[in-house]
Design an enzyme around this catalytic site. Sequence first.
Site, mmCIF file in Angstrom:
data_model
loop_
_atom_site.group_PDB
_atom_site.id
_atom_site.type_symbol
_atom_site.label_atom_id
_atom_site.label_comp_id
_atom_site.label_asym_id
_atom_site.label_seq_id
_atom_site.Cartn_x
_atom_site.Cartn_y
_atom_site.Cartn_z
ATOM 1 N N CYS A 52 0.631 0.681 1.211
ATOM 2 C CA CYS A 52 -0.089 -0.055 2.183
ATOM 3 C C CYS A 52 -1.436 0.658 2.714
ATOM 4 O O CYS A 52 -2.163 -0.159 3.354
ATOM 5 C CB CYS A 52 0.814 -0.111 3.711
ATOM 6 S SG CYS A 52 1.541 1.077 3.954
ATOM 7 N N GLU B 211 -3.785 -9.112 1.698
ATOM 8 C CA GLU B 211 -2.990 -7.856 0.887
ATOM 9 C C GLU B 211 -2.252 -8.449 -0.337
ATOM 10 O O GLU B 211 -1.295 -9.466 -0.463
ATOM 11 C CB GLU B 211 -1.839 -7.201 1.910
ATOM 12 C CG GLU B 211 -1.271 -6.058 1.169
ATOM 13 C CD GLU B 211 -0.478 -5.531 2.342
ATOM 14 O OE1 GLU B 211 0.553 -5.795 2.770
ATOM 15 O OE2 GLU B 211 -0.636 -4.116 2.221
ATOM 16 N N LYS C 252 18.755 1.014 6.560
ATOM 17 C CA LYS C 252 18.681 -0.136 5.826
ATOM 18 C C LYS C 252 17.647 0.079 4.863
ATOM 19 O O LYS C 252 16.490 -0.281 5.003
ATOM 20 C CB LYS C 252 18.572 -1.358 6.428
ATOM 21 C CG LYS C 252 19.312 -2.461 5.738
ATOM 22 C CD LYS C 252 18.707 -3.111 4.279
ATOM 23 C CE LYS C 252 17.693 -4.053 4.191
ATOM 24 N NZ LYS C 252 16.838 -4.099 3.147
ATOM 25 N N GLU D 170 4.958 -0.822 11.144
ATOM 26 C CA GLU D 170 4.281 -0.521 10.374
ATOM 27 C C GLU D 170 3.800 -1.430 9.325
ATOM 28 O O GLU D 170 4.837 -1.706 8.444
ATOM 29 C CB GLU D 170 4.497 0.814 9.518
ATOM 30 C CG GLU D 170 4.500 2.018 10.589
ATOM 31 C CD GLU D 170 3.107 2.177 11.063
ATOM 32 O OE1 GLU D 170 2.089 1.759 10.640
ATOM 33 O OE2 GLU D 170 3.124 2.944 12.039
HETATM 34 C C1 UN1 Z 1 2.017 3.668 2.201
HETATM 35 O O1 UN1 Z 1 0.619 3.583 2.262
HETATM 36 O O2 UN1 Z 1 2.497 2.816 1.984
HETATM 37 O O3 UN1 Z 1 -1.124 8.297 3.081
HETATM 38 C C2 UN1 Z 1 2.435 4.963 2.807
HETATM 39 C C3 UN1 Z 1 -0.475 8.112 1.976
HETATM 40 C C4 UN1 Z 1 0.813 8.569 2.031
HETATM 41 C C5 UN1 Z 1 1.597 7.518 2.590
HETATM 42 C C6 UN1 Z 1 1.330 6.273 2.187
HETATM 43 N N1 UN1 Z 1 0.993 9.909 2.646
HETATM 44 O O4 UN1 Z 1 -1.028 7.566 0.963
#
Ligand code: UN1
Length: 514
Positions: A282, A383, A173, A248
């Site tokens: 993130c 955040e 999804k 996550e």
């Molecule tokens: C995310 O931060 O949402 O490590 C994923 C990184 C990428 C993946 C980030 N390879 O910045």
Amino acid sequence: MNLRNWIGGEEAAPRSGAYFERYNPADDRELIARIPASGHEDAGRAVAAAEAAYPAWRSTPAPRRAEILFRAGQLLIERKEVYARDMTREMGKVLIEARGDVQEAIDMLFFMAGEGRRLYGQTTPSELGAKMCMTMRTPVGPAALITPWNFPMAIPSWKLAPCLVCGNTAVLKPAEDAPLSALNFVCTLTDAGLPPGVVNVVFGRGAEAGAALIADARVRIVSFTGSTRVGRAIGQQAAADLKHCNLEMGGKNAIIVLADADLELALEGCLWGGFGTTGQRCTAASRVIVEHDIYPQFVERLVERARSLRAGSGLDSGVQLGPIVNARQLQRIEEYVAIGKQEGARLTLGGARLHGREWDRGLFFPPTIFTEATPDMRIAQEEIFGPVVTVLACEGLEDAIAIANRSAYGLSAAIYTTGVNAAWRGLRDLDAGIVYVNAPTIGAEVHLPFGGVRASGNGHRESGAATLDVYSEWKTLYVDYSGRLQRAQIDTAAGPAERGSQLAAGRGSQLGGC
Ligand code: UN1
């Protein structure tokens, strides 16, 4: 273009007949797609397809499953440019980053294709003679994979590739704001020879399509990337049903800059970590913690460099900051800017939506920097998910680490220093799932575990071989080839413990004889 769900190897319109529209966030005149507003029934059909495909897929040898992933990786190399452009149009990230996103999916496919010939278990001695002990991984069952818009091909690949190589089937999804990339990825798997029903796609809103998938008892694995608020609710529901569940979630990642750092390197790291992907990662470096002695000059240089970053369409090669993904998110960023000002932090750069000929058709926000902030302010704790960096001052290494760790989140952290001891202290003491030295908080590679501690995760990892634990069950195997009943813990051949007790018994009788 009306998108369709992908169920059992066929396109399927949503039962409701309802669609919603997605426009290019850099140009609201461009309709990207009309997306099925799927609900309970669509989710149920997709899970049924995943369940029907499961017995044949789980009994396909893992190296054969892996060959399909490998072929998909090869196809994705050929399609990289086209898919990267789709990605930039649908969710905004600048083209070089979109190419990187597709590349991350390629890397993951190749890595997990290799796992198909490993999926290592253990062999270990038995405490009994003529007996052998082993472990092996077995599949779990149909999975519900719920993915975000900010890495719209990489993150589906992080979930789908290990899910499939382990022998599970799936319903994906994808996020409402980035449907094309997920579909492009699944289309590539299909073209590589994935049998119908092994991967299904249901579009729709999280509260409807997503929630229906999580609630379905036939789903045995849930993997979600998104906000901590939603992740917590998903985790609770999955726990009630005893599903495997990988979450996550958010981050408030800090870069520490010590006075002995290579300041030019640290500056580049802060710019890339804070404003790359317009701060919509993130792992974004939304806090920068700078040692007191160099604070004024570092801030000055950071502001000057950030000011020169250009916002605009991600298809324009002179642009470093693409648009904000949607109007709701833009509003949230504006709200946090207001909060920061109210809290007494100093807005040193940016802070207001961009207007002008180049920007009026899209959702653009400039690099924004707060200085003179304190660690407990909301802008240093919550955040924001946008191009907003809060710069904090610290007294030295210990203080910097304490400030970095004073957060509900613990996804990634970074330290810039030329001191070897400080670097290792950072690696040891920064309380995060990922720690970098002399590199920003973004830039994870697919063959290592990815994930965070505390409010950033629930103890599982994506990526690397570690993620196989989400998508498989351990089966423990004992083979007794002695031809007689051997009782563990009881029939052990005379070992040190037993000899010890015999000795004690012997001494006892001797003493008794005296
Ligand atoms: C995310 O931060 O949402 O490590 C994923 C990184 C990428 C993946 C980030 N390879 O910045």
